[in-house]
Write a protein that holds these residues in place. Structure first.
Motif, PDB file in Angstrom:
ATOM      1  N   LYS A 140       0.837  -1.202   0.000  1.00  0.00           N
ATOM      2  CA  LYS A 140       0.000   0.000   0.000  1.00  0.00           C
ATOM      3  C   LYS A 140       0.875   1.257   0.000  1.00  0.00           C
ATOM      4  O   LYS A 140       0.581   2.236  -0.704  1.00  0.00           O
ATOM      5  N   ASP A 141       1.957   1.215   0.741  1.00  0.00           N
ATOM      6  CA  ASP A 141       2.860   2.366   0.795  1.00  0.00           C
ATOM      7  C   ASP A 141       3.566   2.565  -0.544  1.00  0.00           C
ATOM      8  O   ASP A 141       3.773   3.705  -0.976  1.00  0.00           O
ATOM      9  N   VAL A 142       3.930   1.461  -1.210  1.00  0.00           N
ATOM     10  CA  VAL A 142       4.540   1.570  -2.540  1.00  0.00           C
ATOM     11  C   VAL A 142       3.561   2.225  -3.513  1.00  0.00           C
ATOM     12  O   VAL A 142       3.929   3.128  -4.285  1.00  0.00           O
ATOM     13  N   ASN A 143       2.298   1.785  -3.478  1.00  0.00           N
ATOM     14  CA  ASN A 143       1.284   2.382  -4.367  1.00  0.00           C
ATOM     15  C   ASN A 143       1.082   3.871  -4.062  1.00  0.00           C
ATOM     16  O   ASN A 143       0.855   4.674  -4.977  1.00  0.00           O
ATOM     17  N   ARG A 144       1.151   4.199  -2.774  1.00  0.00           N
ATOM     18  CA  ARG A 144       1.023   5.620  -2.384  1.00  0.00           C
ATOM     19  C   ARG A 144       2.164   6.440  -2.971  1.00  0.00           C
ATOM     20  O   ARG A 144       1.950   7.512  -3.556  1.00  0.00           O
ATOM     21  N   ARG A 145       3.380   5.931  -2.865  1.00  0.00           N
ATOM     22  CA  ARG A 145       4.550   6.675  -3.350  1.00  0.00           C
ATOM     23  C   ARG A 145       4.622   6.695  -4.879  1.00  0.00           C
ATOM     24  O   ARG A 145       5.211   7.603  -5.463  1.00  0.00           O
ATOM     25  N   MET A 146       3.998   5.689  -5.519  1.00  0.00           N
ATOM     26  CA  MET A 146       3.968   5.669  -6.983  1.00  0.00           C
ATOM     27  C   MET A 146       3.296   6.914  -7.555  1.00  0.00           C
ATOM     28  O   MET A 146       3.681   7.434  -8.605  1.00  0.00           O
ATOM     29  N   GLU A 147       2.234   7.374  -6.855  1.00  0.00           N
ATOM     30  CA  GLU A 147       1.461   8.505  -7.359  1.00  0.00           C
ATOM     31  C   GLU A 147       2.295   9.781  -7.443  1.00  0.00           C
ATOM     32  O   GLU A 147       1.969  10.693  -8.199  1.00  0.00           O
ATOM     33  N   ASN A 148       3.377   9.856  -6.671  1.00  0.00           N
ATOM     34  CA  ASN A 148       4.238  11.048  -6.668  1.00  0.00           C
ATOM     35  C   ASN A 148       5.537  10.820  -7.439  1.00  0.00           C
ATOM     36  O   ASN A 148       6.447  11.650  -7.360  1.00  0.00           O
ATOM     37  N   THR A 149       5.612   9.715  -8.183  1.00  0.00           N
ATOM     38  CA  THR A 149       6.882   9.332  -8.821  1.00  0.00           C
ATOM     39  C   THR A 149       6.856   9.628 -10.312  1.00  0.00           C
ATOM     40  O   THR A 149       5.870   9.338 -11.005  1.00  0.00           O
ATOM     41  N   ASN A 150       7.959  10.246 -10.784  1.00  0.00           N
ATOM     42  CA  ASN A 150       8.159  10.415 -12.215  1.00  0.00           C
ATOM     43  C   ASN A 150       8.996   9.228 -12.704  1.00  0.00           C
ATOM     44  O   ASN A 150      10.153   9.054 -12.307  1.00  0.00           O
ATOM     45  N   LEU A 151       8.373   8.400 -13.568  1.00  0.00           N
ATOM     46  CA  LEU A 151       9.018   7.160 -14.005  1.00  0.00           C
ATOM     47  C   LEU A 151      10.361   7.416 -14.684  1.00  0.00           C
ATOM     48  O   LEU A 151      11.356   6.736 -14.401  1.00  0.00           O
ATOM     49  N   ASN A 152      10.403   8.417 -15.560  1.00  0.00           N
ATOM     50  CA  ASN A 152      11.647   8.678 -16.293  1.00  0.00           C
ATOM     51  C   ASN A 152      12.779   9.059 -15.349  1.00  0.00           C
ATOM     52  O   ASN A 152      13.941   8.653 -15.550  1.00  0.00           O
ATOM     53  N   GLU A 153      12.472   9.855 -14.329  1.00  0.00           N
ATOM     54  CA  GLU A 153      13.513  10.317 -13.408  1.00  0.00           C
ATOM     55  C   GLU A 153      14.129   9.144 -12.643  1.00  0.00           C
ATOM     56  O   GLU A 153      15.348   9.011 -12.573  1.00  0.00           O
ATOM     57  N   LYS A 197      12.485  20.003 -12.202  1.00  0.00           N
ATOM     58  CA  LYS A 197      13.368  19.039 -11.531  1.00  0.00           C
ATOM     59  C   LYS A 197      13.549  19.412 -10.066  1.00  0.00           C
ATOM     60  O   LYS A 197      13.523  18.537  -9.184  1.00  0.00           O
ATOM     61  N   LYS A 198      13.718  20.704  -9.791  1.00  0.00           N
ATOM     62  CA  LYS A 198      13.892  21.141  -8.406  1.00  0.00           C
ATOM     63  C   LYS A 198      12.641  20.845  -7.579  1.00  0.00           C
ATOM     64  O   LYS A 198      12.739  20.413  -6.430  1.00  0.00           O
ATOM     65  N   GLU A 199      11.472  21.113  -8.189  1.00  0.00           N
ATOM     66  CA  GLU A 199      10.230  20.852  -7.471  1.00  0.00           C
ATOM     67  C   GLU A 199      10.068  19.354  -7.195  1.00  0.00           C
ATOM     68  O   GLU A 199       9.593  18.958  -6.126  1.00  0.00           O
ATOM     69  N   TYR A 200      10.473  18.540  -8.162  1.00  0.00           N
ATOM     70  CA  TYR A 200      10.371  17.083  -7.973  1.00  0.00           C
ATOM     71  C   TYR A 200      11.318  16.609  -6.872  1.00  0.00           C
ATOM     72  O   TYR A 200      10.953  15.768  -6.039  1.00  0.00           O
ATOM     73  N   GLU A 201      12.506  17.189  -6.838  1.00  0.00           N
ATOM     74  CA  GLU A 201      13.489  16.776  -5.825  1.00  0.00           C
ATOM     75  C   GLU A 201      13.104  17.243  -4.432  1.00  0.00           C
ATOM     76  O   GLU A 201      13.626  16.716  -3.438  1.00  0.00           O
ATOM     77  N   LEU A 202      12.179  18.214  -4.364  1.00  0.00           N
ATOM     78  CA  LEU A 202      11.717  18.675  -3.051  1.00  0.00           C
ATOM     79  C   LEU A 202      10.759  17.672  -2.403  1.00  0.00           C
ATOM     80  O   LEU A 202      10.523  17.739  -1.194  1.00  0.00           O
ATOM     81  N   ILE A 203      10.215  16.752  -3.235  1.00  0.00           N
ATOM     82  CA  ILE A 203       9.332  15.726  -2.659  1.00  0.00           C
ATOM     83  C   ILE A 203      10.195  14.792  -1.809  1.00  0.00           C
ATOM     84  O   ILE A 203      11.181  14.253  -2.297  1.00  0.00           O
ATOM     85  N   PRO A 204       9.851  14.597  -0.539  1.00  0.00           N
ATOM     86  CA  PRO A 204      10.674  13.720   0.320  1.00  0.00           C
ATOM     87  C   PRO A 204      10.767  12.311  -0.271  1.00  0.00           C
ATOM     88  O   PRO A 204       9.812  11.808  -0.889  1.00  0.00           O
ATOM     89  N   GLU A 205      11.905  11.679  -0.116  1.00  0.00           N
ATOM     90  CA  GLU A 205      12.089  10.330  -0.650  1.00  0.00           C
ATOM     91  C   GLU A 205      11.135   9.328   0.001  1.00  0.00           C
ATOM     92  O   GLU A 205      10.836   8.272  -0.577  1.00  0.00           O
ATOM     93  N   ASP A 207       8.101   9.862   0.274  1.00  0.00           N
ATOM     94  CA  ASP A 207       6.823  10.027  -0.408  1.00  0.00           C
ATOM     95  C   ASP A 207       6.897   9.715  -1.903  1.00  0.00           C
ATOM     96  O   ASP A 207       5.919   9.918  -2.632  1.00  0.00           O
ATOM     97  N   ARG A 208       8.031   9.262  -2.403  1.00  0.00           N
ATOM     98  CA  ARG A 208       8.166   8.888  -3.808  1.00  0.00           C
ATOM     99  C   ARG A 208       9.134   7.715  -3.927  1.00  0.00           C
ATOM    100  O   ARG A 208       9.885   7.410  -3.000  1.00  0.00           O
ATOM    101  N   LEU A 209       9.058   7.050  -5.051  1.00  0.00           N
ATOM    102  CA  LEU A 209       9.958   5.915  -5.294  1.00  0.00           C
ATOM    103  C   LEU A 209      11.335   6.420  -5.671  1.00  0.00           C
ATOM    104  O   LEU A 209      11.479   7.411  -6.396  1.00  0.00           O
ATOM    105  N   THR A 210      12.344   5.727  -5.181  1.00  0.00           N
ATOM    106  CA  THR A 210      13.726   6.095  -5.480  1.00  0.00           C
ATOM    107  C   THR A 210      14.445   4.930  -6.153  1.00  0.00           C
ATOM    108  O   THR A 210      13.881   3.862  -6.369  1.00  0.00           O
ATOM    109  N   LYS A 211      15.713   5.195  -6.441  1.00  0.00           N
ATOM    110  CA  LYS A 211      16.549   4.171  -7.079  1.00  0.00           C
ATOM    111  C   LYS A 211      16.546   2.877  -6.275  1.00  0.00           C
ATOM    112  O   LYS A 211      16.523   1.780  -6.843  1.00  0.00           O
TER     113      LYS A 211
END
Length: 502
Positions: A140-153, A197-205, A207-211
């Motif tokens: 559920k948490d992964v799905n939550r963070r997916m909504e804030n994730t840019n796939l290409n990034e 890009k700056k706005e995207y990087e301001l999203i806490p890790e 709350d979004r998917l990372t490497k």
């Protein structure tokens, strides 16, 4: 030979995005370098699915445990019993050197669909010790963070990390080619720039998917059953993502005819629920015997599925495991009793058919005996008639011969009498007496011949009596056939009564 390709009309041209580039690159490397071995495992999950439904009774929709989550837990239990499948391999073909590293953590690489419809393989970390509720919350948490994730990034971060790793390993040419492919022309990967890009990087890790969320796990598990639940097949082969040594595809639950063994050790066919698994392993690291502990563990779970209740938070606090086990055994008993009724019906049918066959056989035997008796009677009668005619002819012949001989003797005597008329009367009388005696003897002999013919006729009469006896035996055989027919009809009535009782 030159092959000329016909020009085709193109409806749409779409260049690879970074997600498709990564998938294409990894799968190509997989098929080029890994010797795949695939095995389809099809367990009977009829009782398992009953316990799965019980598992979600009274649970709110957002907290329900999905089949996918439950299968991840089942597979994790199998991997703990077979840690060799949860490993990475490092093989140098040039020097024929290799290392297999068995991993203590079960990090599952699982393809998931993003809100945009795009597919991304997520690394589900540390599932070796998580219970079902913890797995649900993690996903559920992964799905939550997916909504804030840019796939290409996030994909570009992983691709860049892989490129830098290759550069450190001396793969300069490969690094240069990848940079050209991702940064030039129509195939350039589009990533965020400047303010975006700056706005995207301001999203806490958090709350979004990372490497870390999409890096390689220890094993890949694909749930193809969730893509199309009504499917009636199974994956034949899926790719192993290096350096992993195993990949598993889970299909959809399907109704299938299954060969089972009942309590009498007899094989039967029954309609059961089956869940196909496709297990693929790297033959450089594993042989089939190495994955047997995994299969045996899954067999153990599917045969006694009550264990799944111990995998959630609170375990079996609100459950009576003995009652659950007893209910499963009662269902199996009902299923077995149905098989017993079917078996009794089949046996009754077989007994009826057997009785009918016996009656038909007895009837055929009676007909055959009757025919043989009739043929024997005709044959005996014919032989008697032939012998009677022969005796009659012999008697007539003997009589004629006697009469002819007497006539000739009389003529000879008469002639002798005429010739001896001049002889003395005594000689004439003597000659006449001799002729008379001789005629008497011939008559006696003829009488004896007639007596012999009479005795022959008596013998023929006895044979006629034997013929009558044969007729009586045939009649007795016919009566026995009728009794056998009556027994067959009684067996049919008993079968009909048994069927009515059912």
């Amino acid at each position: 030979m030159v092959i000329i390709m016909a020009k085709q009309k193109i409806s749409k041209t779409e260049h690879f995005g970074i997600q498709r580039k990564i998938v294409a690159n990894m799968t190509t490397e997989s098929w080029q370098n890994i010797p795949h071995v695939t095995y389809t495992y099809e367990p009977d999950v009829t009782e398992f699915m009953i316990e799965y439904k019980r598992l979600n009774e009274g649970v709110e929709k957002e907290n329900k445990i999905t089949v996918n989550t439950l299968m991840l837990k089942v597979i994790c239990e199998g991997l703990k019993a077979c840690p060799a499948m949860n490993a990475h391999i490092d093989f140098n073909r040039k020097y024929v050197r290799g290392v297999i590293n068995t991993l203590s953590e079960i990090n599952i690489s699982m393809p998931m669909v993003l809100p945009t419809g795009e597919m991304m393989t997520i690394n589900l970390h540390n599932f070796e010790n998580k219970n079902l509720n913890e797995m649900v919350e993690y996903i559920k948490d992964v799905n939550r963070r997916m909504e804030n994730t840019n796939l290409n990034e996030v994909m570009f971060d992983v691709s860049l990390d892989n490129t830098l790793t290759g550069l450190k390993q001396g793969k300069i040419k490969q690094t240069f080619q990848r940079l050209i492919g991702s940064k030039t022309g129509k195939h350039k990967v589009k990533t965020l720039k400047g303010k975006e890009k700056k706005e995207y990087e301001l999203i806490p890790e958090s709350d979004r998917l990372t490497k870390r969320d999409i890096e390689q796990g220890s094993i890949t598990i694909s749930n193809i059953g969730s893509v199309y639940r009504e499917q009636r097949g199974a994956a034949a082969l899926i790719e192993i993502i290096p350096p992993q040594v195993t990949a598993i595809a889970v299909g959809a639950v399907q109704d299938k005819p299954v060969v089972i063994v009942n309590e009498n050790e007899e094989k039967e066919i029954a309609i059961r629920q089956v869940l196909p698994f496709t297990i693929v392993f790297d033959h450089r690291a594993l042989d089939f015997g190495d994955i047997v502990p995994f299969i045996k563990k899954l067999d153990e779970i599917f045969e006694a599925p009550e264990v799944i209740h111990t995998w959630r938070t609170g375990g079996t606090d609100n459950l009576n495991m003995e009652e659950i086990k007893q209910e499963r055994e009662e269902r199996e008993a009902i299923y077995n009793s149905g098989k017993e009724r079917e078996k009794a019906r089949k046996e009754a049918e077989e007994n009826l058919k057997k009785a009918q066959r016996e009656a038909e056989k007895a009837q055929k035997e009676a007909k055959r005996a009757q025919k043989e008796a009739e043929e024997a009677a005709i044959r005996i009668q014919k032989e008697a008639e032939e012998k009677e005619m022969k005796a009659q002819k012999e008697m007539e012949k003997a009589q004629k011969e006697a009469e002819e001989k007497a006539r000739k003797e009389a003529e000879r005597a008469e002639k002798a009498q005429k010739e001896a008329e001049e002889k003395a009367r005594k000689e004439a009388e003597k000659a006449a007496k001799e002729a008379e005696e001789k005629a008497k003897k011939e008559a006696e002999r003829a009488e004896k011949e007639a007596e012999r013919a009479r005795k022959e006729a008596e013998k023929e009469e006895k044979k006629l009596k034997d013929m009558e006896k044969a007729f009586k035996e045939a009649e007795l055989a016919k009566q026995k056939a009728e009794e056998a027919q009556a027994i067959a009809e009684k067996a049919a009535q008993e079968f009909s009564k048994l069927k009515d009782d059912e």
